[in-house]
Motif scaffolding. Structure first.
Motif, PDB file in Angstrom:
ATOM      1  N   GLU A  40      41.129  43.841  46.982  1.00 38.75           N
ATOM      2  CA  GLU A  40      42.170  42.903  47.392  1.00 38.75           C
ATOM      3  C   GLU A  40      41.837  42.278  48.747  1.00 38.75           C
ATOM      4  OE1 GLU A  40      47.045  42.684  47.893  1.00 38.75           O
ATOM      5  OE2 GLU A  40      46.039  44.637  47.857  1.00 38.75           O
ATOM      6  N   GLN A  41      41.410  43.106  49.695  1.00 40.51           N
ATOM      7  CA  GLN A  41      41.042  42.596  51.013  1.00 40.51           C
ATOM      8  C   GLN A  41      39.825  41.679  50.929  1.00 40.51           C
ATOM      9  OE1 GLN A  41      42.540  43.194  54.396  1.00 40.51           O
ATOM     10  NE2 GLN A  41      41.364  41.297  54.325  1.00 40.51           N
ATOM     11  N   LEU A  42      38.849  42.053  50.104  1.00 43.60           N
ATOM     12  CA  LEU A  42      37.662  41.216  49.941  1.00 43.60           C
ATOM     13  C   LEU A  42      38.030  39.837  49.384  1.00 43.60           C
ATOM     14  CD1 LEU A  42      35.175  43.842  48.467  1.00 43.60           C
ATOM     15  CD2 LEU A  42      35.038  42.774  50.723  1.00 43.60           C
ATOM     16  N   LEU A  43      38.940  39.802  48.439  1.00 44.42           N
ATOM     17  CA  LEU A  43      39.357  38.521  47.876  1.00 44.42           C
ATOM     18  C   LEU A  43      40.088  37.685  48.913  1.00 44.42           C
ATOM     19  CD1 LEU A  43      40.484  39.627  44.301  1.00 44.42           C
ATOM     20  CD2 LEU A  43      38.290  38.664  45.017  1.00 44.42           C
ATOM     21  N   ASP A  44      40.854  38.338  49.787  1.00 43.93           N
ATOM     22  CA  ASP A  44      41.474  37.624  50.907  1.00 43.93           C
ATOM     23  C   ASP A  44      40.408  36.992  51.793  1.00 43.93           C
ATOM     24  OD1 ASP A  44      44.276  37.466  50.954  1.00 43.93           O
ATOM     25  OD2 ASP A  44      44.472  39.561  51.518  1.00 43.93           O
ATOM     26  N   TYR A  45      39.391  37.776  52.116  1.00 47.73           N
ATOM     27  CA  TYR A  45      38.306  37.267  52.955  1.00 47.73           C
ATOM     28  C   TYR A  45      37.611  36.070  52.309  1.00 47.73           C
ATOM     29  CZ  TYR A  45      38.321  41.515  55.938  1.00 47.73           C
ATOM     30  OH  TYR A  45      38.647  42.525  56.811  1.00 47.73           O
ATOM     31  N   CYS A  46      37.386  36.160  50.996  1.00 45.57           N
ATOM     32  CA  CYS A  46      36.603  35.145  50.286  1.00 45.57           C
ATOM     33  C   CYS A  46      37.396  33.903  49.911  1.00 45.57           C
ATOM     34  CB  CYS A  46      36.026  35.741  49.006  1.00 45.57           C
ATOM     35  SG  CYS A  46      34.789  37.021  49.274  1.00 45.57           S
ATOM     36  N   SER A  47      38.690  34.008  49.914  1.00 47.60           N
ATOM     37  CA  SER A  47      39.544  32.931  49.428  1.00 47.60           C
ATOM     38  C   SER A  47      39.258  31.564  50.054  1.00 47.60           C
ATOM     39  CB  SER A  47      41.012  33.307  49.628  1.00 47.60           C
ATOM     40  OG  SER A  47      41.861  32.293  49.142  1.00 47.60           O
ATOM     41  N   PRO A  48      39.007  31.462  51.378  1.00 47.13           N
ATOM     42  CA  PRO A  48      38.749  30.133  51.951  1.00 47.13           C
ATOM     43  C   PRO A  48      37.551  29.421  51.334  1.00 47.13           C
ATOM     44  CG  PRO A  48      39.236  31.717  53.685  1.00 47.13           C
ATOM     45  CD  PRO A  48      39.076  32.497  52.421  1.00 47.13           C
ATOM     46  N   TRP A  49      36.546  30.169  50.917  1.00 45.48           N
ATOM     47  CA  TRP A  49      35.376  29.555  50.282  1.00 45.48           C
ATOM     48  C   TRP A  49      35.572  29.384  48.776  1.00 45.48           C
ATOM     49  CZ3 TRP A  49      34.387  33.628  53.880  1.00 45.48           C
ATOM     50  CH2 TRP A  49      33.822  33.204  55.087  1.00 45.48           C
ATOM     51  N   MET A  50      36.190  30.370  48.147  1.00 43.74           N
ATOM     52  CA  MET A  50      36.284  30.351  46.685  1.00 43.74           C
ATOM     53  C   MET A  50      37.359  29.407  46.172  1.00 43.74           C
ATOM     54  SD  MET A  50      35.477  34.319  45.694  1.00 43.74           S
ATOM     55  CE  MET A  50      35.145  33.915  43.969  1.00 43.74           C
ATOM     56  N   SER A  51      38.171  28.864  47.052  1.00 41.66           N
ATOM     57  CA  SER A  51      39.161  27.874  46.640  1.00 41.66           C
ATOM     58  C   SER A  51      38.591  26.468  46.663  1.00 41.66           C
ATOM     59  CB  SER A  51      40.385  27.938  47.569  1.00 41.66           C
ATOM     60  OG  SER A  51      40.015  27.649  48.920  1.00 41.66           O
ATOM     61  N   GLN A  52      37.334  26.323  47.089  1.00 41.02           N
ATOM     62  CA  GLN A  52      36.698  25.014  47.140  1.00 41.02           C
ATOM     63  C   GLN A  52      36.285  24.545  45.746  1.00 41.02           C
ATOM     64  OE1 GLN A  52      33.450  25.779  49.797  1.00 41.02           O
ATOM     65  NE2 GLN A  52      34.664  25.386  51.634  1.00 41.02           N
ATOM     66  N   GLU A  53      35.961  23.273  45.648  1.00 38.44           N
ATOM     67  CA  GLU A  53      35.611  22.696  44.356  1.00 38.44           C
ATOM     68  C   GLU A  53      34.353  23.305  43.755  1.00 38.44           C
ATOM     69  OE1 GLU A  53      35.389  18.486  44.499  1.00 38.44           O
ATOM     70  OE2 GLU A  53      37.504  18.221  45.030  1.00 38.44           O
ATOM     71  N   ASN A  54      33.384  23.668  44.599  1.00 39.91           N
ATOM     72  CA  ASN A  54      32.121  24.179  44.054  1.00 39.91           C
ATOM     73  C   ASN A  54      32.228  25.611  43.525  1.00 39.91           C
ATOM     74  OD1 ASN A  54      32.374  25.197  46.750  1.00 39.91           O
ATOM     75  ND2 ASN A  54      30.197  25.694  46.730  1.00 39.91           N
ATOM     76  N   ARG A  55      33.345  26.292  43.838  1.00 40.45           N
ATOM     77  CA  ARG A  55      33.651  27.595  43.248  1.00 40.45           C
ATOM     78  C   ARG A  55      32.489  28.589  43.320  1.00 40.45           C
ATOM     79  NH1 ARG A  55      39.095  28.620  42.136  1.00 40.45           N
ATOM     80  NH2 ARG A  55      40.094  26.662  41.565  1.00 40.45           N
TER      81      ARG A  55
ATOM     82  N   GLN B 244      38.388  50.574  39.224  1.00 39.00           N
ATOM     83  CA  GLN B 244      39.444  50.056  38.354  1.00 39.00           C
ATOM     84  C   GLN B 244      40.788  50.051  39.072  1.00 39.00           C
ATOM     85  OE1 GLN B 244      38.883  48.623  35.243  1.00 39.00           O
ATOM     86  NE2 GLN B 244      40.968  47.895  35.682  1.00 39.00           N
ATOM     87  N   GLN B 245      41.039  51.046  39.912  1.00 38.18           N
ATOM     88  CA  GLN B 245      42.274  51.057  40.687  1.00 38.18           C
ATOM     89  C   GLN B 245      42.340  49.853  41.619  1.00 38.18           C
ATOM     90  OE1 GLN B 245      42.954  54.849  42.633  1.00 38.18           O
ATOM     91  NE2 GLN B 245      42.109  55.973  40.902  1.00 38.18           N
ATOM     92  N   GLU B 246      41.211  49.505  42.202  1.00 43.38           N
ATOM     93  CA  GLU B 246      41.175  48.341  43.088  1.00 43.38           C
ATOM     94  C   GLU B 246      41.417  47.047  42.308  1.00 43.38           C
ATOM     95  OE1 GLU B 246      38.025  48.054  45.921  1.00 43.38           O
ATOM     96  OE2 GLU B 246      37.757  50.228  46.046  1.00 43.38           O
ATOM     97  N   ILE B 247      40.868  46.961  41.112  1.00 38.35           N
ATOM     98  CA  ILE B 247      41.091  45.782  40.280  1.00 38.35           C
ATOM     99  C   ILE B 247      42.569  45.649  39.928  1.00 38.35           C
ATOM    100  CG2 ILE B 247      40.633  44.727  38.029  1.00 38.35           C
ATOM    101  CD1 ILE B 247      37.847  46.071  38.158  1.00 38.35           C
ATOM    102  N   ASP B 248      43.182  46.754  39.502  1.00 41.93           N
ATOM    103  CA  ASP B 248      44.597  46.736  39.116  1.00 41.93           C
ATOM    104  C   ASP B 248      45.489  46.298  40.272  1.00 41.93           C
ATOM    105  OD1 ASP B 248      43.803  47.647  36.640  1.00 41.93           O
ATOM    106  OD2 ASP B 248      44.293  49.751  37.050  1.00 41.93           O
ATOM    107  N   LYS B 249      45.122  46.710  41.475  1.00 48.21           N
ATOM    108  CA  LYS B 249      45.895  46.316  42.654  1.00 48.21           C
ATOM    109  C   LYS B 249      45.702  44.839  42.964  1.00 48.21           C
ATOM    110  CE  LYS B 249      46.350  47.293  47.603  1.00 48.21           C
ATOM    111  NZ  LYS B 249      45.758  48.022  48.757  1.00 48.21           N
ATOM    112  N   ALA B 250      44.462  44.359  42.865  1.00 47.47           N
ATOM    113  CA  ALA B 250      44.165  42.980  43.243  1.00 47.47           C
ATOM    114  C   ALA B 250      44.804  41.960  42.304  1.00 47.47           C
ATOM    115  CB  ALA B 250      42.656  42.768  43.276  1.00 47.47           C
ATOM    116  N   ILE B 251      44.923  42.307  41.016  1.00 42.48           N
ATOM    117  CA  ILE B 251      45.473  41.326  40.074  1.00 42.48           C
ATOM    118  C   ILE B 251      46.976  41.129  40.283  1.00 42.48           C
ATOM    119  CG2 ILE B 251      43.701  41.689  38.319  1.00 42.48           C
ATOM    120  CD1 ILE B 251      45.589  43.477  36.813  1.00 42.48           C
TER     121      ILE B 251
END
Length: 215
Positions: free
Chosen positions: A147-162, A174-181
């Motif tokens: 979840e924290q990693l996705l927060d960190y990456c969000s500024p780049w991964m929200s761009q058009e080039n994905r 799997q516990q981390e995945i369940d939390k992040a979704i």
């Protein structure tokens, strides 16, 4: 640099030049690890398998990416290893983000002495977007939960080039995945680690924040 006997990584051949660069990096790492804490001391005796070969999986999964961001680079895993692979291509670049000044100094020496293609950004991850506006791929290892990693990456991964993100994860992934979704939508591929049977590399694409609906 002398020739390395280790010219196969994870069942894939690597060039003599790349093997020599990796050996030189390993020697530098062992030297610097005597004075600063780059990885858990208990793993130093198995540096090649536990850290170098493990890190090589990232580049091997996505060899077409040219512009990488490695978050929380620490001792250079996987960022320096990726940058060494790119050196053979004479193309591409890895932006290593590491706010610890001592570790950042080690990373600069490693890049310079191995001829790896990369640069070090001694800033907090939250500030890195100002210095590195775009990328093709993002990597992180032993840094934070998903979840924290996705927060960190969000500024780049929200761009058009994905860009695509790659994260090493242990047996509780799997516990981390369940939390992040609960907060994010994303496409996910789980790659079984070729090093640790209980570990995976998570490949994440098309990241978006979940839209909260009214109750």
């Amino acid at each position: 640099m002398t020739a390395s006997p280790r010219q196969s990584l994870n069942g894939q051949r690597v060039s003599r030049e790349t093997a020599e660069r990796l050996d030189h990096f390993a020697a530098l790492f062992q030297k610097w690890a005597k004075s600063i804490n780059l990885v858990a001391p208990s793993t130093l005796n198995d540096l090649w398998t536990r850290h170098i070969a493990d890190s090589a999986q990232i580049y091997q999964l996505h060899p077409g990416a040219k512009r990488w961001i490695d978050l929380g680079s620490g001792g250079g895993f996987p960022g320096i290893v990726t940058a060494i692979f790119l050196a053979e291509l004479k193309d591409g670049w890895v932006h290593l983000v590491e706010s610890n000044n001592k570790k950042a100094a080690f990373l600069r020496v490693a890049l310079n002495e191995t001829g790896a293609r990369g640069s070090v950004h001694p800033v907090r991850i939250e500030e890195a977007r100002k210095h590195i506006p775009t990328c093709d791929a993002i990597s992180a290892r032993a840094l934070a939960d998903l979840e924290q990693l996705l927060d960190y990456c969000s500024p780049w991964m929200s761009q058009e080039n994905r860009p695509t993100a790659f994260f090493h994860k242990g047996r509780d992934y799997q516990q981390e995945i369940d939390k992040a979704i609960g907060r994010f939508d994303f496409d996910l591929v789980k790659h079984q680690s070729v090093i640790e049977p209980d570990s995976v590399v998570l490949e994440v694409k098309n990241l978006a924040h979940r839209v909260k609906t009214a109750e």
